[in-house]
Structures are given as C-alpha cells and as structure tokens.
Design an enzyme around this catalytic site. Structure first.
Site, short mmCIF file in Angstrom:
data_model
loop_
_atom_site.label_atom_id
_atom_site.label_comp_id
_atom_site.label_asym_id
_atom_site.label_seq_id
_atom_site.Cartn_x
_atom_site.Cartn_y
_atom_site.Cartn_z
N ARG A 108 41.54 11.59 46.75
CA ARG A 108 41.77 12.49 45.50
C ARG A 108 42.80 11.93 44.59
NH1 ARG A 108 45.58 17.47 45.25
NH2 ARG A 108 44.57 18.67 43.31
N ASN A 153 48.28 17.83 38.97
CA ASN A 153 48.56 16.49 40.01
C ASN A 153 49.70 16.67 40.88
OD1 ASN A 153 46.43 15.12 38.79
ND2 ASN A 153 47.61 14.24 37.41
N ASP A 159 36.82 21.05 55.20
CA ASP A 159 35.60 21.08 56.38
C ASP A 159 36.01 21.66 57.59
OD1 ASP A 159 33.60 20.58 57.85
OD2 ASP A 159 33.40 18.53 57.46
N HIS A 165 41.79 11.45 40.64
CA HIS A 165 42.25 11.89 39.42
C HIS A 165 42.88 10.75 38.54
CE1 HIS A 165 43.73 16.21 41.01
NE2 HIS A 165 42.56 15.92 41.56
N ASP A 166 43.18 9.58 39.24
CA ASP A 166 43.84 8.54 38.17
C ASP A 166 42.49 8.30 37.42
OD1 ASP A 166 45.24 6.59 37.21
OD2 ASP A 166 44.45 5.14 38.56
N ASP A 208 43.55 3.11 36.11
CA ASP A 208 44.46 2.21 35.60
C ASP A 208 45.77 2.53 36.15
OD1 ASP A 208 45.02 4.67 34.45
OD2 ASP A 208 44.67 4.31 32.33
N SER A 232 47.62 4.82 35.79
CA SER A 232 48.41 5.56 34.98
C SER A 232 48.93 6.87 35.78
CB SER A 232 47.80 6.18 33.69
OG SER A 232 46.51 6.69 34.10
N PRO A 284 37.96 18.84 36.84
CA PRO A 284 37.36 20.12 36.77
C PRO A 284 38.50 20.96 37.83
CG PRO A 284 36.64 18.31 38.50
CD PRO A 284 37.67 17.62 37.34
N ASP A 297 31.48 12.77 56.77
CA ASP A 297 29.98 12.98 57.15
C ASP A 297 29.44 13.98 56.18
OD1 ASP A 297 31.33 15.33 57.55
OD2 ASP A 297 31.24 15.15 59.89
N HIS A 345 35.11 16.45 49.61
CA HIS A 345 35.49 17.56 50.27
C HIS A 345 35.20 17.66 51.85
CE1 HIS A 345 36.61 19.74 46.33
NE2 HIS A 345 37.21 18.56 46.39
N THR A 346 34.58 16.77 52.15
CA THR A 346 34.28 16.89 53.65
C THR A 346 35.63 16.44 54.70
OG1 THR A 346 33.08 15.64 55.29
CG2 THR A 346 33.36 14.31 53.69
C1 HEM Z 1 33.82 20.21 41.49
C2 HEM Z 1 34.90 19.27 41.20
C3 HEM Z 1 35.90 19.33 42.06
C4 HEM Z 1 37.08 20.34 42.00
C5 HEM Z 1 37.06 21.80 41.29
C6 HEM Z 1 37.93 19.85 42.99
C7 HEM Z 1 39.26 20.71 43.27
C8 HEM Z 1 39.92 20.44 44.34
C9 HEM Z 1 41.21 21.11 44.76
C10 HEM Z 1 41.51 22.42 44.14
C11 HEM Z 1 41.40 20.84 45.79
C12 HEM Z 1 43.09 21.13 46.68
C13 HEM Z 1 44.17 20.40 46.30
C14 HEM Z 1 45.29 21.12 47.18
O1 HEM Z 1 45.24 22.37 47.28
O2 HEM Z 1 46.28 20.44 47.28
C15 HEM Z 1 41.08 19.54 46.15
C16 HEM Z 1 40.94 18.66 47.26
C17 HEM Z 1 40.45 17.66 47.35
N1 HEM Z 1 39.73 16.75 46.35
FE1 HEM Z 1 38.54 17.94 45.05
N2 HEM Z 1 37.69 18.78 43.54
C18 HEM Z 1 36.41 18.49 42.97
C19 HEM Z 1 36.02 17.24 42.92
C20 HEM Z 1 36.45 16.05 43.67
C21 HEM Z 1 35.84 14.81 43.82
C22 HEM Z 1 34.85 14.32 42.86
C23 HEM Z 1 36.66 14.15 44.80
C24 HEM Z 1 36.67 12.66 44.98
C25 HEM Z 1 35.68 11.70 44.60
C26 HEM Z 1 37.58 14.90 45.36
C27 HEM Z 1 38.22 14.87 46.27
C28 HEM Z 1 39.21 15.78 47.07
C29 HEM Z 1 39.86 15.33 48.28
C30 HEM Z 1 39.74 14.38 49.10
C31 HEM Z 1 40.69 16.70 48.44
C32 HEM Z 1 41.50 16.79 49.72
C33 HEM Z 1 43.15 16.12 49.43
C34 HEM Z 1 44.04 16.16 50.45
O3 HEM Z 1 43.73 16.71 51.75
O4 HEM Z 1 45.12 15.84 50.25
N3 HEM Z 1 37.42 16.18 44.79
N4 HEM Z 1 39.87 19.50 45.25
#
Ligand code: HEM
Length: 326
Positions: free
Chosen positions: A56, A89, A242, A60-61, A68, A70, A159, A250, A189-190
């Site tokens: 994540r 962030n 998940d 975000h970076d 980069d 940042s 997003p 997965d 998000h898996t």
């Molecule tokens: C539709 C687009 C997306 C939205 C709205 C979104 C939003 C979020 C939100 C709100 C969280 C929870 C953060 C928290 O409560 O700490 C999250 C977690 C996460 N997101 Fe996304 N995300 C999106 C796309 C992505 C993409 C493209 C990736 C990576 C390529 C990603 C990777 C992750 C990961 C790995 C987590 C778990 C983080 C952790 O367990 O520390 N997300 N996301």
C-alpha cells in the site's frame, strides 16, 4: 531500417523509465538484491502484516507524483506539509516505513550513496508479494529520489472508498491505467486490513430502513458490527480485507467481492459495475489470469513518473532531502 526499428522501440518506452534496468546495481552494489531479500524475509516472518503495508505504501508513493520515495520525507520547517502527512496517508503502516529505512541503513554501510530509497521500496514490494504467494515480476532499477514532497498533491491522486466507479476509473486513467489494470491492481486487497472507520457507514445506521448496507452479505455484516462495535473510541479496530485467506496473496478477493464479502464500498462497486464485473468474474475463476495481469500492472506502476539523472538524487536518509530545499 534497423535504425528506424530502434527509434520506434525507444519511443515506445516512457521517457523517464528508459534508463532503468534490473541489473542497475550489479557493478555498484552487487549485494543489493540479497540485502533486500534477507531483510524482507526477516521482517515478514516476525510481522506478517508487513507485505500488505509495504504494497500500500508503494502504491500511495507511485500514484502521487511517481515512484520517487516522496512519501518518506518527514515534514520540517522547510517542508512543512510533506506527502506523508496528508490525511489519506496517516494510516500507512509504520512497519512498512521501518523496513525500508532499515534496508537503507544497511545499504549505506555496504555501498554508501548508491541505492535510492525508491528502488528499495520497489524491490521490497516485489519480494514481499512473492513471499506471501503472489506472482513474480521483474523490477527495473535506477530510480532517483524526489527533490520535493507535497501533501497537497495527495487528495487529487488517490482513489477513496466512497468514490463512484466513474471517479475511480478516471483516477487510474489519469495515470494511464486501463479499467482492466485498475481491477487487477485492486486485487491487492487480497491481503492486509482496513480500519473500521473506512466502512463504518455500511454497517451502522446505513439508512432509515436498514442498519446495514443490503449489498453486504448479512452474516459478514453482523461479524463486522461485532469487530467494530467500539471503533469510535478505539480507532485502531480493523478487519481483514480478505476474510477467507487474509495473509495469502491469491484470487480470493474477487470471489469475495461477488459474494458481498468486499469490505469497502469501492470493492462492492467492482463487482457491480458492468465495466468491471466481467473482469472480477474472470479473475475469481482464473487465478493465473489475475496473477499475469497483476504482475504486468505492477511492472507498469513501478515505473510511473520515475525520476532519473538530475531530476532526483540518491538520498542519504529516506526521510530527508540531502539539501534544504531552496
Ligand atoms: C479502488 C481503488 C482503491 C481504494 C478506494 C483503496 C482504498 C483502501 C483503503 C481505504 C484501505 C484501508 C486503509 C486503512 O484502513 O488503513 C486500503 C488498504 C489497502 N490497499 Fe487499497 N485502495 C484502492 C486500490 C489499491 C491498490 C491499487 C493497491 C495496490 C496496488 C492497494 C493496496 C492496498 C493494501 C495492500 C491495503 C492493506 C494495507 C495494510 O494492511 O496495511 N489498494 N485501500
């Protein structure tokens, strides 16, 4: 003729990433890959949440002004609002920052002033994805670290879960990602978890007629209400992204989304919108297709807006620019 082919090849590679290659450090820091791999292995074994946190952080970076580093800059008198301090962030994982900084410290002892923080996170992300069961992809190296970091650029780049599918698609399109690539990337998000406040509006006082969002599976919603009952007083309360295989990379996320087990409203939308649903269905059935597309999309994400040459620097510390910005 040969010249014309070479010229066309050159044009087809995005300018800033043209100089990157996987062997970038083979002469200047031959132990780079081993040091990253060893540290990743140790950290992930002790803190299993690391893989999701780093993935994540990397997303975000990259999505804000390029890959980069940042996001690593700490705010100070000269950079009062660094990217890391943007609201979106604030929930990034401390363990994820720690891992990159630890690797940087080790690399500064082994090959000082050679390896960028942005290359470290790119390589560590790939190694971690592989370690938790995801696909391998080559990481091109040679990124420089940014010369600025600005929190005000974050909201327009990222997003959020309450966006419409049009908005989400547009956010990714602005970075040249197709709808298919967006769906594959969101398969991240898996793994990992989400704080209750991100989906609380779906499980408490959803509407005048229903406590919970009817698009959620009722048993799942009940479980989430239980997990999050005290989230306003304890903001650290969270749920697995998940629920079926929380720590394994997965394709289970896509099956979840189709069954009402997607945590975020945006997860639900992926399974409901006619532009994304067929892709979600395909990935839910075919893990190989998901892995192939995710790997390709990650390769593309990893070179987004990279800085090379004088456009960046090799920071001595990931959290500080080498010189006070003018
Ligand atoms: C539709 C687009 C997306 C939205 C709205 C979104 C939003 C979020 C939100 C709100 C969280 C929870 C953060 C928290 O409560 O700490 C999250 C977690 C996460 N997101 Fe996304 N995300 C999106 C796309 C992505 C993409 C493209 C990736 C990576 C390529 C990603 C990777 C992750 C990961 C790995 C987590 C778990 C983080 C952790 O367990 O520390 N997300 N996301």
């Amino acid at each position: 003729m040969a010249f014309a082919v070479l010229f066309l090849l050159f044009l087809s590679v995005p300018f800033s990433s043209a100089k990157l290659n996987p062997d970038y450090y083979s002469a200047t820091c031959p132990d780079f890959a081993k040091i990253v791999r060893d540290q990743v292995f140790t950290k992930q074994s002790v803190v299993p949440a690391t893989a999701a946190g780093v993935l994540r952080l990397f997303f975000h970076d990259c999505i804000t002004d390029g890959c980069d580093a940042s996001i690593f800059i700490s705010s100070n008198a000269y950079t009062p609002h660094a990217e890391r301090d943007a609201d979106l962030n604030l929930s990034l994982s401390g363990d994820a920052f720690d891992l990159v900084i630890k690797i940087k410290n080790l690399l500064e002892l082994t090959c000082p002033g050679v390896v960028s923080c942005s290359d470290i996170i790119a390589q560590a992300t790939r190694d971690l994805i592989k370690m938790v069961g995801g696909p391998y992809f080559p990481v091109r190296l040679g990124r420089k670290d940014s010369l600025n970091s600005d929190a005000s650029k974050v909201p327009a780049s990222l997003p959020t879960p309450t966006m419409t599918m049009d908005d989400i698609i547009n956010k990714f399109a602005a970075r040249k990602f197709t709808v298919r690539e967006m769906v594959a990337l969101t398969g991240a998000h898996t793994i990992g978890f989400t704080h209750c406040k991100e989906f609380a509006n779906r499980i408490f006082n959803f509407s005048p007629t229903s406590q919970v969002d009817p698009t959620l599976h009722p048993k799942f919603a009940e479980g989430l209400r239980h997990v999050c009952w005290n989230y306003t007083k304890d903001p650290s309360m969270s749920a697995f992204n998940d629920p079926r295989s929380p720590s394994k990379f997965d394709n289970a996320y896509f099956g979840n989304v189709l069954k009402g087990l997607g945590l975020l409203r945006s997860d639900y939308l992926l399974g409901a919108d006619p532009r994304t649903r067929p892709i979600v269905e395909e990935y839910a059935k075919n893990e190989q297709a998901f892995f192939r597309d995710f790997a390709k999309a990650m390769e593309k994400l990893a070179v987004l807006g990279v800085k090379t040459g004088n456009a960046g620097e090799i920071r001595s510390r990931c959290d500080q620019f080498n010189h006070i910005p003018a």
